[in-house]
Design an enzyme around this catalytic site. Structure first.
Site, mmCIF file in Angstrom:
data_model
loop_
_atom_site.group_PDB
_atom_site.id
_atom_site.type_symbol
_atom_site.label_atom_id
_atom_site.label_comp_id
_atom_site.label_asym_id
_atom_site.label_seq_id
_atom_site.Cartn_x
_atom_site.Cartn_y
_atom_site.Cartn_z
ATOM 1 N N ASP A 88 0.845 -1.194 0.000
ATOM 2 C CA ASP A 88 0.000 0.000 0.000
ATOM 3 C C ASP A 88 0.880 1.243 0.000
ATOM 4 O O ASP A 88 2.068 1.193 0.364
ATOM 5 C CB ASP A 88 -0.927 0.009 1.206
ATOM 6 C CG ASP A 88 -0.162 0.042 2.531
ATOM 7 O OD1 ASP A 88 0.730 -0.814 2.718
ATOM 8 O OD2 ASP A 88 -0.429 0.932 3.360
ATOM 9 N N GLU A 151 0.007 -0.803 5.730
ATOM 10 C CA GLU A 151 1.037 -0.276 6.640
ATOM 11 C C GLU A 151 0.887 1.213 6.842
ATOM 12 O O GLU A 151 1.151 1.738 7.927
ATOM 13 C CB GLU A 151 2.424 -0.609 6.070
ATOM 14 C CG GLU A 151 3.579 -0.413 7.034
ATOM 15 C CD GLU A 151 4.222 0.964 6.944
ATOM 16 O OE1 GLU A 151 5.127 1.241 7.741
ATOM 17 O OE2 GLU A 151 3.799 1.762 6.078
#
Length: 464
Positions: A88, A151
């Site tokens: 991400d 994250e």
């Protein structure tokens, strides 16, 4: 250094660059669930599938853990050594000279959101593992490259993953700097809210920031009513940072915009905070009986331009990780409330409970809620893991190892014994979370070469 393994890495460098580019082309900013197997939206689900596909193409066993994460693995027995990457990314923001999701390779760099943080380095570790596999080694241990999915937005993915899968005995994450980061500050997000009592406000609109862990580079406010004195104030106003103020009269009212400079939230002093200057402007232009004034006044006085927490009375430092930092990362107004989020990075010897109590007291009568907390990390510099990382780094680069502490938060703290290891080399500019994020191709290749030697030694049985 194992020369055969190193040669195999070099032979696959173009495939490495192409694979990293494939992932960058997928916009993987975590969003709301898009259904089963897509807990963080379509983009994150797509990039996870693509990364696993790369692993399959290279001959590895792979697994998708309900869309919350996945892994690529080599080895059947022995201890589990983990590599914690994430797919991400933070929103792209503004100010790019290239397409942030173009995966462009030019001028010796790989460009795009995720080039450094963290798609490029994660792909480098996959190709490093391929080189070791292709060398013919009979592994005594296992290496698992774990692919995280949120994250940047809350860590729910990695938490879910480890509820379902084995936790590595040792782990590294290519999400910081070389040589090794043995200590990371604690990280906490404080959400600050004020419930509006009436609709009596001259402030029609307020919004700034894209993520709590990014210094906001743009903030917009709209005032319903204004006069020549308002405009004269704006002409003379000079922010206490280097942000730029612009305004225009629209059919909604007076639109005021602040433009700053983005930076990683762990180093707010390296950026220019656009929210801080807009809050400063509004604290001077709103009347004291305005429904939004109290919120604006407190945010301006207790946080404002500061990045050290001095007015909140939480400023301080320790001998390991240095000074506490504060990033005023988000601000927004709705019909019912005003909200701001600050991202605080605190030294490892701080008391989280005492600090939180002080923040709550300092910001009264506003409401303060903890919306995310990561405890500090500390791994002894004398541990076997740190020693091995230093040896491998020096073996490949011929440079002396340097042990680092930092304010950034990595997946290293998601496991009992984890350390951030690369990808940033000494002297390289930090471009993560900024426009024109990029990494030198030669550096990305060097990451793969370093990790290949690490994997070779781990799989040979040097850790137990």
């Amino acid at each position: 250094m194992n020369e055969k393994v190193d040669k195999l890495v070099l032979e696959n460098k173009e495939k490495l660059f192409e694979a990293a580019s494939r992932l960058i082309k997928i916009k993987s900013v975590a969003t709301e669930s898009a259904g089963e197997g897509k807990p963080f939206g379509e983009g994150v689900a797509k990039v996870l599938e693509e990364a696993l596909k790369i692993g399959e193409e290279l001959g590895f066993k792979t697994k998708n853990v309900d869309g919350y994460g996945g892994h690529i693995e080599f080895g059947e027995n022995g201890i589990l050594f983990g590599v914690l990457g994430h797919l991400d990314v933070v929103p792209e923001g503004e100010g790019w000279s290239v397409d942030p999701y173009g995966g462009i390779i030019k001028d010796g760099y790989l460009w795009g959101r995720g080039a450094v943080d963290n798609k490029g380095p994660t792909v480098a570790t996959i190709f490093a593992l391929k080189a070791v596999k292709d060398s013919g080694i009979v592994p005594k241990n296992r290496v698992r490259i774990i692919l995280g999915t949120d994250e940047e937005a809350g860590w729910n993915g990695i938490k879910y993953y480890f509820q379902k899968e084995e936790v590595p005995k040792y782990a590294v994450t290519p999400d910081a700097s070389f040589t090794a980061v043995y200590a990371e500050k604690g990280i906490v997000n404080y959400e600050i809210t004020y419930v509006r009592k009436t609709s009596n406000s001259n402030l029609l609109y307020l919004k700034g920031g894209e993520a709590s862990n990014v210094v906001p580079q743009k903030t917009v406010a709209i005032l319903k009513n204004f006069d020549e004195n308002t405009l004269e104030f704006l002409r003379k106003f000079r922010p206490k940072n280097e942000s730029r103020i612009a305004w225009e009269i629209t059919n909604k009212g007076l639109q005021i915009e602040a433009y700053g400079k983005s930076a990683h939230g762990s180093k707010p002093e390296a950026g220019v905070n656009a929210i801080a200057s807009i809050v400063d402007v509004l604290s001077n232009l709103l009347s004291s009986d305005d429904d939004t004034y109290l919120f604006i006044k407190i945010i301006s006085e207790k946080i404002g331009y500061e990045t050290d927490g001095k007015s909140l009375k939480i400023a301080g430092s320790d001998c390991v990780t240095g000074s506490l930092t504060v990033n005023l990362g988000l601000i927004e107004m709705t019909e019912s409330e005003l909200k701001a989020v600050i991202n605080v990075r605190y030294p490892i010897y701080y008391s989280f409970e005492m600090m939180t109590n002080q923040v709550v007291e300092a910001l009264k009568p506003l409401t303060v809620k903890v919306t995310g907390h990561l405890k500090p990390l500390f791994i002894s510099p004398d541990s076997d893991l740190i020693k091995l990382l230093c040896e491998v780094y020096t073996d490949v680069t011929k440079l002396p190892p340097t042990l680092i502490t930092m304010g950034g938060g990595t997946y290293a703290r998601a496991v009992p014994c984890g350390v951030a290891f690369g990808p940033l080399l000494p002297g390289r500019p930090e471009t993560e979370h900024q426009p024109n994020e990029r990494i030198l191709l030669e550096d990305l290749l060097l990451v793969a070469r370093i990790y290949a030697q690490l994997f070779y030694r781990v799989l040979s049985g040097e850790l137990s």
